[in-house]
Design a protein around this motif. Structure first.
Motif, PDB file in Angstrom:
ATOM      1  N   LEU A   1       6.165  10.313   1.902  1.00 49.71           N
ATOM      2  CA  LEU A   1       6.096   8.917   1.494  1.00 49.71           C
ATOM      3  C   LEU A   1       5.867   8.040   2.705  1.00 49.71           C
TER       4      LEU A   1
ATOM      5  N   SER B   1       4.207   9.182  -4.873  1.00 51.25           N
ATOM      6  CA  SER B   1       3.566   9.733  -3.683  1.00 51.25           C
ATOM      7  C   SER B   1       3.848  11.223  -3.637  1.00 51.25           C
TER       8      SER B   1
ATOM      9  N   LEU C   1      11.541  -0.166  -3.926  1.00 53.75           N
ATOM     10  CA  LEU C   1      11.313   1.035  -3.110  1.00 53.75           C
ATOM     11  C   LEU C   1      12.595   1.846  -3.109  1.00 53.75           C
TER      12      LEU C   1
ATOM     13  N   MET D   1       4.780   3.663   3.031  1.00 52.82           N
ATOM     14  CA  MET D   1       4.321   2.446   2.367  1.00 52.82           C
ATOM     15  C   MET D   1       4.265   1.305   3.360  1.00 52.82           C
TER      16      MET D   1
ATOM     17  N   TRP E   1       0.853  -1.188   0.000  1.00 51.36           N
ATOM     18  CA  TRP E   1       0.000   0.000   0.000  1.00 51.36           C
ATOM     19  C   TRP E   1       0.892   1.242   0.000  1.00 51.36           C
ATOM     20  N   THR E   2       0.725   2.086  -0.989  1.00 50.38           N
ATOM     21  CA  THR E   2       1.345   3.406  -0.964  1.00 50.38           C
ATOM     22  C   THR E   2       0.311   4.349  -0.369  1.00 50.38           C
TER      23      THR E   2
ATOM     24  N   THR F   1      -0.767   9.280  -5.701  1.00 50.16           N
ATOM     25  CA  THR F   1      -1.595   9.349  -4.491  1.00 50.16           C
ATOM     26  C   THR F   1      -2.341  10.677  -4.401  1.00 50.16           C
TER      27      THR F   1
ATOM     28  N   GLN G   1       8.341   2.334  -6.990  1.00 50.39           N
ATOM     29  CA  GLN G   1       7.993   3.561  -6.275  1.00 50.39           C
ATOM     30  C   GLN G   1       8.833   4.662  -6.895  1.00 50.39           C
TER      31      GLN G   1
END
Length: 777
Positions: free
Chosen positions: A536, A717, A666, A538, A528-529, A745, A691
């Motif tokens: 940020l 994000s 990530l 996650m 889940w971001t 997001t 990411q």
């Protein structure tokens, strides 16, 4: 004629049926993703009136349809009253007055301003409304309630983060009539124009300041301010945690019980007046005078307390009973509650969007419907006190879990102690001291000192109870059908004697208390971001383990995305254990919430690329570190050496998560030079989900990096309309040219990506679309 009128009257729904039908119609609107057009709403309202006129037996349905039309009309009007989208991010010269009490924390002062006049580009505009603004730094003068100001503001429409288990600030803005949010811009013309001669909110602030000045302990003073005038500005996050752990948040926000105590004070005052002047009974019956005194006392206290939802509900119930008494009609608590409910819904249908509305009305309804009188005097009082706390705790458990994702198993015991002591001892003492602040300030000091001692003793006990097992009990996000089933179970469980098999109501709580969780299979994982604005955070979950990568920002105002978003999201997703907390590097937008996450999960192992910059102890992460959970491999790719002494984005921990058929990369805030090293160390495997480095900054996501790793999809994000312009259009063009779908997001809310043990990684949910409501942008 009289007989005909009586027959017609019987066809109208009772106050209770009408209130419930109105509530059902208004509540139904709040589930709509989009509001119907105005012409459709007007037609529905006309149909409801026709139905009430032509089909008397279906007038309850007419009320329901009217409630739907009324809520849709008011909701549409509220959305139209918001700042026009084309004007977002622009400066406005406004004149307006301050509403409510200003809140000052860590160099920032927040107020609500009712705009009376506004100009844009030196042109007067017709837009008006209530805005929530912040001063960064010290205002030129104290923003007192009702003071009029001329200010230069930068405004935008209300928009908040959308996450599993997170608060919905856009819903709150609609419920409170907030049309825009923003901040005060530096301008020589910013100044206070005038201060009103008299203002209720200023009186509240003055009384709060008087309590603060006379009570030695600042914490006790903050509690007394909350108990007396509803001023919760001095309460810290720890205080609310203790209150939630004991289920007594309603006491800090001025409960309806306090207003009832004020009404009782009015009754006693009436007794004293009639005892001193018995001849008054010849001019005005005592029963009528008692109703007036009780209502006046409750209304005065309710106004000083800020007119919150429980306060308004109690005041309206007392008003209904007072009118019934004055008109010599029978008093009925259920009818009074129905009248109060109807009045609030007609005045503000958006009230159903607030948790306080449901907790207040549902709690009182359960007490009325489920409790039977057990004698008079002390025996009856003790029975109502003990059973009442049990009824409130169990019956409100579903709603508490629905709104907050948290409940207290020690709440019944805590309330059994706190409610009578606070309501019958501390509050009367504090209110008496507050009254003396107005009539004789020197005499107020000793009375407030007694209230301070009592408050300190009570809070010591509550802090102790808040540490008991079960004080903070979390469950995954409640499904609507589980909520409804549990509420019906509570009604069945506490139904009056004669209802068969009442104990079976307990079993209707099972879907709420033991929800079915869909965990990843061995070799699969989920990510889940989270939507934390410009930052940020996650979450990665395997079948039996969980990791948090970055924890979002923490602002000088003490608003902490770790506490407000990351931790609640963990619980909402059904994770009550955290194995690893990895903070990529020390920048606040990644590391600000780390303290809150570490406090919530104290046994977690912690890593960071810049441990020296963190406020909690961290291990240094280095390339080559790896571990495996549930057939999912975790491997650190960067940094390869010790972190630099100076802050550096390229010191970010880069983590690769590899399942059977999917990979997740990530990257933190790495820039182009480190991207080449990361791409070289990635190794063979499925196309990874990426990411996007550094929120889509133009210094990252080089074309070579994108081509080298060839991501299947990417997630960035970033904050909505952030000042950095992230993600940069040139970066988005690079991903588009490479054929990589990018989710943001700022647009999508929290993004869930599933990596099944067999099959391709895919976006399973986008929270802004998953929970679409008409008040969300």
């Amino acid at each position: 004629m009289a007989g005909g009128e009586t027959q017609a009257t019987r066809t109208w729904p009772s106050a209770i049926t009408a209130a419930l039908a109105l509530l059902a119609g208004i509540a139904a609107v709040q589930w709509l993703p989009l509001l119907p057009p105005r012409w459709w709403v007007g037609g529905l309202a006309a149909c409801s009136w026709m139905l009430a006129w032509r089909l008397p037996r279906l007038r309850w349905l007419a009320v329901l349809l009217f409630g739907f039309a009324w809520a849709a009309w008011r909701g549409g009007s509220a959305m139209e009253a918001r700042l026009p989208t084309a004007w977002e991010g622009q400066d406005f010269q406004v004149v307006g007055h301050v509403v409510d009490l200003a809140q000052t924390k860590a160099g920032a002062t927040s107020v609500q301003l009712e705009i009376e006049r506004a100009t844009r580009d030196k042109q007067v505009i017709a837009w008006r409304g209530r805005v929530r603004i912040s001063w960064y730094g010290k205002p030129s003068a104290e923003p007192e309630p009702c003071s009029q100001w001329q200010l230069r503001l930068r405004l935008r429409r209300p928009r908040g983060t959308v996450n599993p288990g997170g608060a919905d600030s856009e819903r709150s803005a609609l419920a409170r009539g907030i049309a825009a949010v923003g901040y005060v811009r530096g301008d020589p013309g910013n100044r206070r124009l005038s201060v009103a001669t008299w203002c209720l909110d200023r009186l509240r602030g003055s009384l709060a300041d008087g309590i603060q000045a006379r009570v030695h302990d600042p914490h006790s003073a903050a509690l007394l301010r909350a108990f007396t005038v509803g001023d919760t500005r001095g309460l810290e996050q720890h205080d609310w945690m203790v209150a939630r752990g004991n289920g007594i948040s309603h006491l800090l926000a001025i409960s309806g019980f306090h207003v009832g105590v004020a009404a009782v004070f009015g009754l006693w005052l009436c007794h004293v007046v009639y005892w001193l002047w018995p001849a008054l009974a010849l001019r005005c019956p005592r029963s009528l005078a008692q109703a007036v005194f009780a209502l006046a006392s409750a209304s005065t206290y309710g106004a000083l307390a800020g007119l919150g939802m429980p306060t308004m509900r109690t005041m309206l119930m007392i008003a209904a009973c007072a009118v019934a008494r004055c008109s010599r009609r029978a008093n009925d608590a259920t009818q009074a509650l129905a009248i109060a409910l109807t009045a609030i819904l007609l005045a503000n249908p958006a009230a159903v969007l607030e948790a306080g509305f449901w907790l207040s009305f549902v709690g009182v309804a359960f007490l009325i419907l489920c409790m039977e009188a057990k004698g008079r005097g002390l025996r009856g009082f003790l029975h109502e006190l003990t059973l009442g706390q049990l009824v409130m705790t169990v019956s409100l458990l579903p709603l508490t879990m629905w709104f907050f994702g948290e409940a207290s198993l020690v709440g019944a015991l805590s309330n059994l102690v706190a409610v009578p002591f606070v309501s019958f001892v501390i509050v009367p003492c504090a209110l008496f001291g507050t009254l003396l602040l107005v009539v004789c300030p020197p005499l107020a000091t000793p009375v407030l000192h007694v209230a301070e001692w009592l408050t300190r003793a009570q809070w010591w006990l509550l802090e102790l109870l808040a540490q008991w097992p079960g004080a903070h009990w979390y469950l995954p996000t409640v499904k609507p059908w589980a909520l409804l089933l549990a509420m019906l179970g509570a009604v069945w469980l506490f139904a009056p004697r004669g209802v068969p098999l009442r104990i079976l109501g307990v079993f209707m709580f099972l879907p709420l208390l033991w929800p079915v969780r869909q965990l990843p299979a061995e070799g699969g994982f989920q990510a889940w971001t989270l939507d934390v604005g410009q930052g940020l955070a996650m979450i990665v979950r395997t079948r039996h383990h969980a990791l948090i990568y970055d924890a979002g920002p923490r602002f000088p105002s003490e608003y902490d995305l770790g506490a407000a978003v990351v931790v609640p999201s963990m619980y909402a997703l059904g994770m009550d254990r955290l194995d690893v907390l990895m903070i990529s590097h020390g920048d606040n937008d990644h590391a600000g919430g780390a303290v809150a996450v570490a406090a919530a999960f104290p046994m977690v192992r912690r890593f960071s690329g810049e441990p020296a910059r963190l406020r909690v102890p961290m291990e240094q992460c280095r390339a080559g570190q790896q571990w495996e959970w549930d057939e999912v491999r975790f491997r650190v790719l960067s940094p390869a050496v010790e972190a630099h002494k100076a802050p550096a984005n390229d010191d970010s921990c880069v983590l690769l998560v590899e399942g059977r058929s999917g990979r997740l990369l990530l990257t933190g805030d790495i820039a182009a030079p480190t991207e080449r090293q990361v791409a070289a160390s990635l190794g063979p495997g499925p196309r990874p989900v990426l990411q996007v480095p550094h929120h889509g900054s133009k210094s990252s996501s080089s074309a070579g990096f994108i081509a080298a790793i060839n991501p299947e999809l990417a997630v960035v994000s970033a904050g909505w309309r952030n000042r950095f312009g992230h993600p940069h259009p040139a970066v988005m063009q690079r991903y588009k040219a490479a054929g990589v779908p990018v989710f943001n997001t700022a647009v999508d809310g929290a993004v869930q990506i599933d990596f099944p043990a067999t099959g391709q990684a895919h976006v399973a949910a986008r929270w802004r679309s998953l929970e679409r409501r008409y008040w969300r942008e």
